[in-house]
Write a protein that holds these residues in place. Structure first.
Motif, PDB file in Angstrom:
ATOM      1  N   GLN A   1      25.222  70.999  29.125  1.00 46.99           N
ATOM      2  CA  GLN A   1      25.653  72.401  29.070  1.00 46.99           C
ATOM      3  C   GLN A   1      26.202  72.859  30.413  1.00 46.99           C
ATOM      4  O   GLN A   1      27.211  73.562  30.472  1.00 46.99           O
ATOM      5  CB  GLN A   1      24.498  73.310  28.623  1.00 46.99           C
ATOM      6  N   LEU A   2      25.552  72.460  31.508  1.00 53.93           N
ATOM      7  CA  LEU A   2      26.054  72.815  32.831  1.00 53.93           C
ATOM      8  C   LEU A   2      27.398  72.158  33.112  1.00 53.93           C
ATOM      9  O   LEU A   2      28.283  72.766  33.719  1.00 53.93           O
ATOM     10  CB  LEU A   2      25.036  72.449  33.911  1.00 53.93           C
ATOM     11  N   ALA A   3      27.580  70.922  32.659  1.00 53.48           N
ATOM     12  CA  ALA A   3      28.865  70.244  32.832  1.00 53.48           C
ATOM     13  C   ALA A   3      29.957  70.966  32.035  1.00 53.48           C
ATOM     14  O   ALA A   3      31.082  71.136  32.513  1.00 53.48           O
ATOM     15  CB  ALA A   3      28.763  68.786  32.400  1.00 53.48           C
ATOM     16  N   ARG A   4      29.616  71.411  30.833  1.00 49.61           N
ATOM     17  CA  ARG A   4      30.578  72.146  30.013  1.00 49.61           C
ATOM     18  C   ARG A   4      30.961  73.475  30.680  1.00 49.61           C
ATOM     19  O   ARG A   4      32.130  73.849  30.733  1.00 49.61           O
ATOM     20  CB  ARG A   4      29.986  72.396  28.632  1.00 49.61           C
ATOM     21  N   LEU A   5      29.957  74.166  31.219  1.00 45.86           N
ATOM     22  CA  LEU A   5      30.223  75.425  31.897  1.00 45.86           C
ATOM     23  C   LEU A   5      31.009  75.210  33.193  1.00 45.86           C
ATOM     24  O   LEU A   5      31.821  76.047  33.578  1.00 45.86           O
ATOM     25  CB  LEU A   5      28.922  76.159  32.189  1.00 45.86           C
ATOM     26  N   GLU A   6      30.763  74.089  33.859  1.00 45.05           N
ATOM     27  CA  GLU A   6      31.506  73.791  35.084  1.00 45.05           C
ATOM     28  C   GLU A   6      32.984  73.594  34.796  1.00 45.05           C
ATOM     29  O   GLU A   6      33.846  74.024  35.572  1.00 45.05           O
ATOM     30  CB  GLU A   6      30.932  72.545  35.756  1.00 45.05           C
ATOM     31  N   LYS A   7      33.304  72.965  33.675  1.00 48.61           N
ATOM     32  CA  LYS A   7      34.710  72.802  33.301  1.00 48.61           C
ATOM     33  C   LYS A   7      35.347  74.139  32.962  1.00 48.61           C
ATOM     34  O   LYS A   7      36.521  74.366  33.221  1.00 48.61           O
ATOM     35  CB  LYS A   7      34.830  71.860  32.099  1.00 48.61           C
ATOM     36  N   ARG A   8      34.562  75.045  32.397  1.00 41.40           N
ATOM     37  CA  ARG A   8      35.092  76.341  31.977  1.00 41.40           C
ATOM     38  C   ARG A   8      35.222  77.322  33.149  1.00 41.40           C
ATOM     39  O   ARG A   8      36.158  78.114  33.193  1.00 41.40           O
ATOM     40  CB  ARG A   8      34.190  76.929  30.909  1.00 41.40           C
ATOM     41  N   PHE A   9      34.262  77.283  34.096  1.00 40.05           N
ATOM     42  CA  PHE A   9      34.248  78.201  35.235  1.00 40.05           C
ATOM     43  C   PHE A   9      34.142  77.427  36.548  1.00 40.05           C
ATOM     44  O   PHE A   9      33.120  77.504  37.239  1.00 40.05           O
ATOM     45  CB  PHE A   9      33.063  79.173  35.119  1.00 40.05           C
ATOM     46  N   PRO A  10      35.181  76.687  36.944  1.00 39.93           N
ATOM     47  CA  PRO A  10      35.068  75.851  38.151  1.00 39.93           C
ATOM     48  C   PRO A  10      34.910  76.660  39.443  1.00 39.93           C
ATOM     49  O   PRO A  10      34.235  76.209  40.369  1.00 39.93           O
ATOM     50  CB  PRO A  10      36.374  75.056  38.160  1.00 39.93           C
ATOM     51  N   SER A  11      35.474  77.844  39.525  1.00 38.70           N
ATOM     52  CA  SER A  11      35.374  78.617  40.767  1.00 38.70           C
ATOM     53  C   SER A  11      33.938  79.062  41.034  1.00 38.70           C
ATOM     54  O   SER A  11      33.499  79.085  42.192  1.00 38.70           O
ATOM     55  CB  SER A  11      36.301  79.828  40.718  1.00 38.70           C
TER      56      SER A  11
ATOM     57  N   ILE B   1      18.973  81.522  33.256  1.00 38.76           N
ATOM     58  CA  ILE B   1      19.877  80.756  34.122  1.00 38.76           C
ATOM     59  C   ILE B   1      19.077  80.019  35.193  1.00 38.76           C
ATOM     60  O   ILE B   1      19.301  78.835  35.451  1.00 38.76           O
ATOM     61  CB  ILE B   1      20.946  81.673  34.739  1.00 38.76           C
ATOM     62  N   VAL B   2      18.132  80.720  35.825  1.00 36.96           N
ATOM     63  CA  VAL B   2      17.286  80.079  36.837  1.00 36.96           C
ATOM     64  C   VAL B   2      16.496  78.941  36.203  1.00 36.96           C
ATOM     65  O   VAL B   2      16.364  77.852  36.792  1.00 36.96           O
ATOM     66  CB  VAL B   2      16.351  81.116  37.500  1.00 36.96           C
ATOM     67  N   SER B   3      15.991  79.147  35.010  1.00 35.50           N
ATOM     68  CA  SER B   3      15.252  78.116  34.307  1.00 35.50           C
ATOM     69  C   SER B   3      16.138  76.895  34.037  1.00 35.50           C
ATOM     70  O   SER B   3      15.706  75.754  34.233  1.00 35.50           O
ATOM     71  CB  SER B   3      14.720  78.672  32.989  1.00 35.50           C
ATOM     72  N   ALA B   4      17.358  77.111  33.623  1.00 37.06           N
ATOM     73  CA  ALA B   4      18.280  76.003  33.350  1.00 37.06           C
ATOM     74  C   ALA B   4      18.567  75.210  34.616  1.00 37.06           C
ATOM     75  O   ALA B   4      18.622  73.975  34.586  1.00 37.06           O
ATOM     76  CB  ALA B   4      19.580  76.535  32.752  1.00 37.06           C
ATOM     77  N   ILE B   5      18.726  75.902  35.730  1.00 32.85           N
ATOM     78  CA  ILE B   5      18.994  75.211  36.992  1.00 32.85           C
ATOM     79  C   ILE B   5      17.781  74.388  37.422  1.00 32.85           C
ATOM     80  O   ILE B   5      17.919  73.248  37.882  1.00 32.85           O
ATOM     81  CB  ILE B   5      19.414  76.223  38.072  1.00 32.85           C
ATOM     82  N   LEU B   6      16.585  74.944  37.276  1.00 32.86           N
ATOM     83  CA  LEU B   6      15.375  74.219  37.671  1.00 32.86           C
ATOM     84  C   LEU B   6      15.107  73.015  36.774  1.00 32.86           C
ATOM     85  O   LEU B   6      14.632  71.976  37.233  1.00 32.86           O
ATOM     86  CB  LEU B   6      14.164  75.147  37.646  1.00 32.86           C
ATOM     87  N   LEU B   7      15.393  73.140  35.490  1.00 34.66           N
ATOM     88  CA  LEU B   7      15.071  72.072  34.540  1.00 34.66           C
ATOM     89  C   LEU B   7      16.211  71.078  34.321  1.00 34.66           C
ATOM     90  O   LEU B   7      16.035  70.096  33.602  1.00 34.66           O
ATOM     91  CB  LEU B   7      14.656  72.686  33.203  1.00 34.66           C
ATOM     92  N   ALA B   8      17.369  71.294  34.919  1.00 39.21           N
ATOM     93  CA  ALA B   8      18.532  70.433  34.682  1.00 39.21           C
ATOM     94  C   ALA B   8      18.282  68.954  34.958  1.00 39.21           C
ATOM     95  O   ALA B   8      18.694  68.110  34.164  1.00 39.21           O
ATOM     96  CB  ALA B   8      19.732  70.930  35.485  1.00 39.21           C
ATOM     97  N   PRO B   9      17.621  68.581  36.055  1.00 45.22           N
ATOM     98  CA  PRO B   9      17.430  67.142  36.285  1.00 45.22           C
ATOM     99  C   PRO B   9      16.527  66.463  35.254  1.00 45.22           C
ATOM    100  O   PRO B   9      16.497  65.245  35.165  1.00 45.22           O
ATOM    101  CB  PRO B   9      16.762  67.080  37.663  1.00 45.22           C
ATOM    102  N   TYR B  10      15.810  67.223  34.479  1.00 45.86           N
ATOM    103  CA  TYR B  10      14.842  66.661  33.538  1.00 45.86           C
ATOM    104  C   TYR B  10      15.309  66.723  32.084  1.00 45.86           C
ATOM    105  O   TYR B  10      14.590  66.287  31.202  1.00 45.86           O
ATOM    106  CB  TYR B  10      13.508  67.407  33.670  1.00 45.86           C
ATOM    107  N   SER B  11      16.497  67.266  31.840  1.00 47.24           N
ATOM    108  CA  SER B  11      16.960  67.448  30.467  1.00 47.24           C
ATOM    109  C   SER B  11      18.437  67.076  30.347  1.00 47.24           C
ATOM    110  O   SER B  11      19.287  67.646  31.025  1.00 47.24           O
ATOM    111  CB  SER B  11      16.765  68.910  30.057  1.00 47.24           C
TER     112      SER B  11
ATOM    113  N   TRP C   1      20.275  67.656  27.745  1.00 43.96           N
ATOM    114  CA  TRP C   1      20.959  68.764  27.086  1.00 43.96           C
ATOM    115  C   TRP C   1      21.389  69.808  28.104  1.00 43.96           C
ATOM    116  O   TRP C   1      22.527  70.290  28.059  1.00 43.96           O
ATOM    117  CB  TRP C   1      20.053  69.394  26.027  1.00 43.96           C
ATOM    118  N   VAL C   2      20.505  70.155  29.041  1.00 49.03           N
ATOM    119  CA  VAL C   2      20.850  71.153  30.062  1.00 49.03           C
ATOM    120  C   VAL C   2      21.958  70.616  30.954  1.00 49.03           C
ATOM    121  O   VAL C   2      22.885  71.340  31.302  1.00 49.03           O
ATOM    122  CB  VAL C   2      19.604  71.548  30.891  1.00 49.03           C
ATOM    123  N   GLN C   3      21.903  69.341  31.305  1.00 48.42           N
ATOM    124  CA  GLN C   3      22.965  68.755  32.127  1.00 48.42           C
ATOM    125  C   GLN C   3      24.309  68.821  31.422  1.00 48.42           C
ATOM    126  O   GLN C   3      25.331  69.135  32.035  1.00 48.42           O
ATOM    127  CB  GLN C   3      22.630  67.309  32.478  1.00 48.42           C
TER     128      GLN C   3
END
Length: 99
Positions: free
Chosen positions: A69-79, A53-63, A65-67
């Motif tokens: 996935q994070l957008a998909r998870l944000e829709k699923r778990f907005p709180s 999870i920490v790796s995904a957060i650190l690498l999100a601006p550079y990928s 695919w990670v962005q």
């Protein structure tokens, strides 16, 4: 930084020519956490999912695919994302007040 994107909007990616030394440090840390996460999935001592999870957060601006996935998870778990943004906002606010 918001990771949410609409379906017609392409996620923003930092280009190699625009990178600074902090970007290289962030990518190096992200790759280190990724390797620790993979090892943690096999070894019972390490928390593999936490490192991934920490790796995904650190690498999100550079990928893209990670962005996505994070957008998909944000829709699923907005709180969870609202709490994380609140923590990040407080952290940035405290850090900028110290400088």
């Amino acid at each position: 930084m918001s990771y949410s994107t609409s379906d017609d909007e392409e996620p923003r990616v930092i280009r190699w020519a625009e990178m600074t030394w902090t970007d290289y440090v962030r990518i190096g840390a992200g790759l280190l956490f990724f390797l620790l996460g993979i090892a943690g999935l096999v070894l019972p001592i390490l928390q593999g999912v936490l490192f991934l999870i920490v790796s995904a957060i650190l690498l999100a601006p550079y990928s893209r695919w990670v962005q996505k996935q994070l957008a998909r998870l944000e829709k699923r778990f907005p709180s969870i994302f609202q709490r994380a943004r609140g923590i990040a906002r407080r952290w940035r606010g405290n850090r900028s007040a110290d400088e």
